[in-house]
Design a protein around this motif. Structure first.
Motif, PDB file in Angstrom:
ATOM      1  N   ALA A  47      43.354  41.726  45.198  1.00 20.18           N
ATOM      2  CA  ALA A  47      44.195  40.702  45.064  1.00 20.18           C
ATOM      3  C   ALA A  47      45.041  41.087  46.568  1.00 20.18           C
ATOM      4  CB  ALA A  47      45.455  41.037  44.767  1.00 20.18           C
ATOM      5  N   LYS A  56      49.717  41.090  46.067  1.00 18.38           N
ATOM      6  CA  LYS A  56      49.877  42.105  45.169  1.00 18.38           C
ATOM      7  C   LYS A  56      51.564  42.333  44.900  1.00 18.38           C
ATOM      8  CE  LYS A  56      46.725  44.540  46.848  1.00 18.38           C
ATOM      9  NZ  LYS A  56      46.185  45.818  47.721  1.00 18.38           N
ATOM     10  N   LEU A  60      46.634  36.800  33.626  1.00 20.55           N
ATOM     11  CA  LEU A  60      48.324  35.575  34.007  1.00 20.55           C
ATOM     12  C   LEU A  60      48.662  34.617  33.621  1.00 20.55           C
ATOM     13  CD1 LEU A  60      47.953  37.551  37.054  1.00 20.55           C
ATOM     14  CD2 LEU A  60      49.421  38.555  35.665  1.00 20.55           C
ATOM     15  N   LEU A  80      52.700  39.894  41.984  1.00 18.92           N
ATOM     16  CA  LEU A  80      51.865  40.619  40.948  1.00 18.92           C
ATOM     17  C   LEU A  80      52.313  41.503  40.001  1.00 18.92           C
ATOM     18  CD1 LEU A  80      48.462  39.604  41.855  1.00 18.92           C
ATOM     19  CD2 LEU A  80      49.772  37.910  40.574  1.00 18.92           C
ATOM     20  N   ILE A  92      44.849  43.032  41.114  1.00 20.22           N
ATOM     21  CA  ILE A  92      45.683  43.845  41.326  1.00 20.22           C
ATOM     22  C   ILE A  92      45.114  44.963  42.542  1.00 20.22           C
ATOM     23  CG2 ILE A  92      47.937  44.470  41.557  1.00 20.22           C
ATOM     24  CD1 ILE A  92      48.331  42.959  38.513  1.00 20.22           C
TER      25      ILE A  92
END
Lengths: 395, 341, 567
Positions: free
Chosen positions: B121, B126, A95, B129, B117
């Motif tokens: 998360a 979530k 990310l 993301l 995720i």
């Protein structure tokens, strides 16, 4: 709490929670890893690359962390902790890199973006030596919009009709079409460009133009759109259609008033994702659209530049201003893609990127039912095809 | 399945005393339905025709080159179509190597993101993301190319040098012509390499792969998850025994899809590599090749025969991607999570 | 400065009535593609004629691509350095079926741009003979400290660094120019290389440079690609062939090349003009290759000022209306041609090219009339302000070209004036060469030590920093900063660039944009293995001990506890 009423939808429990000792273990292992790696690097074998240092430090960190955790926990828990750390690390790395790529593009384009002329001018009056307050990428923005509009004008009717055809008129022919379309999703975009270059431009004598580029983009987008729309349409519950037929509606009416409205957001997603692919592809355009520095709004005559091609041309130049323009153009292109997603959400009534809560709940119910059925049917290992949730078509 | 759901329009009145025989159900469609079906059929046929034409044309144009080169097309490394000495051995291997590097780097990262995720998360972030990853999957490849060319290329040579000096005993990591003990050694032997191109492509496909994996992981049955946890499993135990087996299809399917994308990527690779027409096993060393970047490089200056050779190369790439895609879809269709990815 | 020139040029254009196309004319867009060798000039011209309402779209995709596209009819004109009909890789590049003529557009020199530094200081005064250039680009000379290079550069002590030749990966006119020269002058070496690369010999001219895998050659597309690659800061040791203007733009030096008269010269506008006096132009108007060049006379031109790799670049224009070419397009193309043949030539020198001489301008203007739809060029060439024109028809630029200085003579110690883009721009001379506090002797002696690897650089006394008084002292202090490594050799300053005041300190360039800035000093990084008083084994042992100290006690106590519990 374990005796959950069967009718209630199941909700996953939240399993997160942080203990102080976990944090301390992490910090301790981290500090030790950095220190140890620095020691190794400075005294034993110099690690010249910062990334190499990070790699070694990570390995050391994992070892140390496992050691620390194993002081208080058993093997199973140690593995769990390790995996947790690894997963967090990987996720954060990816990310961070992705976000960095976006930020990097904006940062490098920052010198070009504040100039209003960057959005309103073309490059006709800007030579290689001109500063950033001369010239812009209006021609590329317009070119992209024109090309993608033409491509959508071709692919949306053809793609959606074909997808409807595949789901409404099944049979041997439909299977053949489906197979061929699926095969064509594997067509590399450059080959689509090469095809248009060889047929339209070389064989038929169509000039390099926006139209040729739009054709190449269409050929690339069409199979993607057909395939993802097809998958969406297959999800329409048979009962809905049957109900429509039972009420005396014809096929056209059923498709128009039942199938399409039911799948509206899914279809919008399919179209938007295909559009995003089409807008961002450089290679088919590179071969077919020609290059110009000036605004051209006529897709049939003369070269027409689109955003990806403009980026590609800008950054080839050794001039820093040109490179800044290239990055600025890339930022604009990304904003355009972002806008597309937002538009899709407004038009489609739901975010195409994520299933909205309602649908997810529905799906979960469906899945629960399907699981229930499957278990009753001696648990065959394959759930029925109609119970597939909406996919994210990316291919 | 839908042949049976067409509504019969006319129900013949049953005579009271006749024996009970099944009625013949016919479908008489209205004019609008007929027209509609005709339109559907036409568009289906049109798409088939277009796609078939593309394939047939590729084959037809490639035939010139293929028939002249024969089997040597698969074994020759050079690319000099005009002197008859050309083949895809080098460029196809180069393409596969770039894609392999990309997949090796991207899949663990994507798996990490997908698991994070879906399993780790906090619920608050979530959804954002998920959006971020899906949006990243739509970033145009040329942006990744820019990043690779202007940022990564200059910085990664350090890592490449370190890798090659430290892991040089592993043949693909060797860099011929580099001498680590020479302080004046040029960094150019580490630039424009398969490795760098692969890294850039990896960043490009990782969000795509992650998005597919995440989609499948979230579908893992809640009941089974809770069952595992209730039996005393740790979270990792649950993931290993429930989520991963359930999502195996998605993992493989996503990987294959990423592989397909990586094989066909043009611009990002074109901007990085320096083309060589020999099999370059040393992924860290300067020079590499890929079919798509070769096409982008040579389409303009080719003679008609050279064009045919490029078509043949494009066809080979297409076939390879095709095989991978079909393999992926069959794997996915047979998995528990189904053909959703 | 170039910007400042623009209004001036515009004023001339307005004054020279009849020379410029009438502003009221209506023009249609014209598309072209081809050479990146001359694209810097074409791009500037394209922009300049935009003010008359002419729209010229030009894609610098390489000469081969341009010729091919013109042949296929997808562009209205092509720009190329070599004509159709040459045999390349065993295949003759057949001329297009549509009618066409050649017209010279600009002259220029194929320069050898390089990125080389010694002791952190950029080398800007490299000289190369033809043999060495051929050796480098055929892979027989692989290191910068090769004796052959040293022979050309008595004043330079070059490091044992690998030479990385950067060649074009696409079909290009630059490659064609360069290989024509190699085939003509160093045919044997070129053929040997060609054969090793799998081409049939005699190799002759080729547009796509053959590369042998594993030789360490780097191939990049386009002039922008090769120039950009060399101009990356990290790519020290690279050298490429590219038009002189790219070196000027990226701020990198070019090698002076040895000519027939025994002088090393730079491809400046005047040297190129002198060299091209030897070019033989096809003057047979009936020939399909009318106006094309035979450059063998340039290679052997005996004038001391000759740059041997000088050549003309050509535009291919159609003479018939087919493939979508119309009279309206011809009108525009004709006006554009009249522009660049006349006024456009004034900018050639600023851009890094050399203007056409009067005979070629006249012949080119005559060719303009053959373009369908073009107005007869009633250009008064006396008003073109072309720096080559003179009253008596001789080439003024060549006539007035400065003679090379004695230090450029073969065998003499080389000049230290930087070349190409590394030369300080005339306007900013004061900033970069200011000071001049260096003592000539200081560097001279330092240079003699040939930078023995271990030494760091002093490179002190950058001219810009007025504070430094002389090289000797600065280097002395720099030597000490290096700690253990440099002091042993002491003299290892490695400032091999001979002579004083090289016009600027070492140049640091942004790794991608090619933007360069002078910096005060940039010490070379040596692999600073510590001056080993502790042996590596001891370090490993210490590390292990440290880890053990941390880890073992808790483990032991845990084990003990476990045993206790079990008991």
């Amino acid at each position: 709490m374990t005796t959950m009423a069967p009718a209630r939808t199941e909700v996953r429990r939240q399993l997160t929670g942080v203990r102080v000792s976990d944090l301390l273990n992490l910090c301790g292992a981290g500090a030790a890893a950095i220190a140890l790696t620095a020691l190794l690097s400075s005294q034993l074998a110099p690690i010249t690359s910062p990334l190499g240092f990070v790699a070694v430090a990570t390995a050391v960190f994992l070892a140390l962390y496992a050691l620390l955790v194993s002081l208080t926990e058993r093997g199973v828990a140690v593995r769990d902790r390790l995996v947790t750390v690894v997963v967090h690390g990987l996720a954060f790395t990816l990310l961070a890199v992705l976000v960095f790529i976006v930020v990097f593009t904006f940062a490098r384009g920052a010198s070009a973006l504040p100039h209003l002329n960057f959005f309103t001018d073309d490059m006709a009056m800007a030579g290689p030596l001109d500063p950033l307050d001369v010239g812009g990428i209006a021609h590329a923005i317009v070119g992209t919009l024109i090309q993608i509009s033409i491509a959508l004008a071709i692919t949306i009717p053809l793609g959606l009709l074909t997808a409807v055809f595949l789901s409404e008129m099944p049979g041997r022919f439909a299977r053949l079409v489906r197979t061929v379309v699926e095969a064509m999703t594997a067509l590399p975009s450059i080959v689509a460009g090469l095809f248009v270059y060889a047929t339209l431009i070389l064989a038929l004598g169509v000039p390099k133009s926006g139209l040729a580029a739009a054709t190449a983009i269409s050929i690339m987008m069409l199979p993607i759109m057909v395939r993802s729309s097809d998958v969406v349409l297959r999800l329409v519950p048979g009962t809905l259609k049957e109900a429509s037929y039972a009420l005396g509606a014809g096929q056209l009416r059923t498709v128009w008033q039942v199938v399409l409205p039911t799948t509206r957001s899914g279809l919008t997603t399919a179209v938007i994702l295909a559009t995003a692919r089409g807008i961002g592809e450089t290679s088919p355009v590179l071969l077919t659209s020609g290059f110009t520095a000036a605004m051209n709004t006529n897709p049939t005559q003369g070269p027409m530049v689109s955003l990806p091609l403009a980026i590609f041309q800008f950054v080839k130049s050794p001039e820093p201003t040109m490179v800044a323009r290239g990055f600025g153009t890339a930022a604009v292109l990304m904003l355009l893609v972002l806008t597309l997603f937002v538009v899709a959400r407004v038009v489609g009534g739901s975010n195409p990127l994520k299933k909205d809560a309602r649908r997810r709940a529905r799906e979960q119910q469906r899945r629960a039912r399907a699981d229930h059925r499957a278990r009753r049917a001696k648990r065959t290992s394959r759930p029925a095809r109609t119970d597939q949730p909406v996919p994210q078509e990316q291919s | 399945m839908s042949a049976t759901i067409e509504a019969p329009r006319t129900i013949p009145p049953a005579a009271p005393d006749e024996p009970d025989v099944p009625r013949r159900l016919g479908t008489r469609r209205s004019a609008s339905d007929k027209a509609f079906r005709a339109v559907l059929l036409t568009s289906g046929a049109a798409v088939l025709a277009i796609m078939g034409f593309v394939g047939a044309f590729l084959l037809l144009r490639a035939w010139d080159a293929l028939s002249q080169a024969g089997w040597s097309f698969l074994t020759t490394q050079a690319w000099e179509p005009d002197s008859g000495n050309f083949g895809i051995a080098a460029i196809l291997v180069g393409t596969i190597l770039i894609a392999t590097v990309a997949v090796v780097v991207a899949v663990p990262l994507a798996l990490g993101v997908a698991l994070y995720i879906s399993e780790y998360a906090p619920t608050r972030i979530k959804q954002s993301l998920v959006s971020i990853v899906d949006l990243m999957a739509a970033i145009p490849s040329v942006v990744f190319g820019l990043w690779g060319f202007f940022f990564l290329q200059g910085r990664i040579t350090d890592l490449a040098r370190w890798l090659s000096t430290t892991f040089g005993w592993f043949p693909p990591f060797q860099v011929p012509g580099s001498d680590p003990s020479d302080p004046l050694a040029t960094a150019t032997v580490y630039t424009s390499s398969t490795f760098i191109a692969g890294l850039v492509v990896a960043m490009m496909i990782a969000p795509v792969v992650a998005s597919i994996m995440r989609e499948v992981f979230t579908q893992a049955p809640v009941g089974e998850r809770e069952g595992a946890l209730a039996l005393g499993s740790t979270r990792w135990g649950m993931i290993r025994r429930v989520v991963l087996p359930y999502g195996k299809g998605g993992i493989i399917g996503g990987t294959m899809l990423g592989l397909g994308r990586a094989l066909g990527e043009t611009i990002a690779v074109y901007m990085i590599i320096s083309p060589v027409f020999a099999i370059q096993w040393h992924v860290l060393a300067n020079g590499g090749s890929s079919v798509s970047s070769l096409i982008a490089l040579r389409y303009g200056e080719s003679t008609p025969f050279g064009m045919s050779a490029l078509m043949a190369a494009g066809l080979a790439l297409f076939l390879m991607t095709l095989v991978i895609n079909f393999a992926a879809s069959s794997v996915v269709a047979r998995s528990r999570s189904g053909a959703s990815s | 400065m170039r910007r400042a020139l623009a209004p001036f040029i515009a004023a001339i254009l307005l004054l020279s009535a009849g020379a410029g196309p009438a502003a009221a004319d209506s023009f249609v867009p014209v598309n072209g593609a081809g050479s990146s060798w001359s694209s810097n000039a074409v791009d500037q011209w394209r922009r300049n004629v935009e003010q008359y309402g002419m729209r010229i779209n030009y894609a610098s995709t390489g000469s081969s691509d341009g010729r091919n596209q013109f042949k296929a009819g997808t562009v209205d004109f092509a720009i190329t350095e070599i004509p159709y009909g040459l045999k390349d890789g065993g295949v003759v590049d057949t001329p297009p079926s549509r009618g066409f003529v050649y017209m010279p557009i600009v002259a220029g020199g194929t320069a050898f741009m390089y990125n080389l530094s010694v002791g952190g200081k950029q080398v800007t005064n490299l000289r190369l003979s033809g043999d060495v250039v051929t050796g480098i680009f055929t892979g027989t000379i692989t290191s910068w400290d090769d004796p052959a290079i040293a022979k050309d550069n008595p004043g330079l002590a070059l490091p044992k660094r690998k030479i990385v030749p950067v060649v074009r990966s696409d079909g290009s006119g630059s490659t064609a120019q360069f290989t024509t020269w190699m085939a003509a002058r160093h045919g044997k070496a070129w053929d040997t290389y060609c054969a090793a690369a799998g081409r049939s010999t005699p190799c002759g001219v080729t547009s796509s440079y053959p590369t042998i895998p594993g030789k360490g050659f780097v191939a990049q597309p386009n002039s922008q690609g090769v120039a950009g690659y060399v101009a990356q800061r990290g790519n020290v040791g690279t050298i490429t062939y590219v038009e002189y203007s790219y070196a000027l733009k990226t701020g990198y030096p070019v090698a002076k090349v040895l000519n027939e008269a025994g002088y090393y010269v730079e491809p400046t506008a005047s040297n190129v003009a002198v060299g091209l006096l030897g070019a033989e132009i096809n003057t047979d108007e009936k020939s399909p290759k009318y106006l094309t060049q035979d450059l063998s006379g340039v290679y052997t031109n005996g004038d001391k000022r000759t740059y041997p790799l000088s050549s003309y670049s050509y535009i291919v224009v159609p003479t018939s209306t087919q493939n979508g070419f119309t009279a309206a397009k011809g009108h525009t193309l004709g006006a554009f041609a009249s522009y660049f043949l006349c006024e456009g030539q004034q900018q050639a020198e600023v851009l890094g090219y050399s203007p056409l001489p009067v005979n070629l301008v006249q012949a080119g203007l005559d060719q303009v009339g053959k373009i369908p739809g073009a107005d007869d060029a009633n250009v008064d060439i006396k008003k073109c302000n072309n720096p080559t024109f003179s009253a008596d028809g001789s080439n003024t630029l060549a006539k007035n070209a400065p003679q090379p200085s004695e230090c450029d003579k073969q065998g003499n110690d080389q000049c230290d004036k930087p070349t190409g883009g590394a030369a300080p721009p005339p306007g900013s001379k004061g900033d970069t060469t200011g000071g001049g506090t260096k003592t000539p002797t200081g560097t001279k002696t330092d240079g003699g030590t040939k930078g023995t690897g271990g030494g760091t650089t002093g490179t002190g006394g950058d001219p810009g920093t007025g504070g430094s008084t002389g090289d000797g002292t600065t280097q002395g202090t720099d030597g000490t900063t290096d700690g253990g490594t440099g002091t042993g050799t002491g003299t290892g300053t490695g400032v091999a660039v001979a002579g004083p005041s090289t016009g600027g300190g070492p140049v640091v360039c942004s790794d991608d944009t090619g933007q360069c800035t002078n910096v005060v000093s940039m010490p070379i990084e040596t692999e600073a293995r510590s001056s080993g008083s502790i042996s590596p084994l001891a370090v490993v042992a210490a590390c292990l001990l440290l880890v053990a100290l941390v880890v073992i006690p808790p483990l032991v106590s845990r084990g003990a506890q476990a045993r206790k519990v079990r008991r």
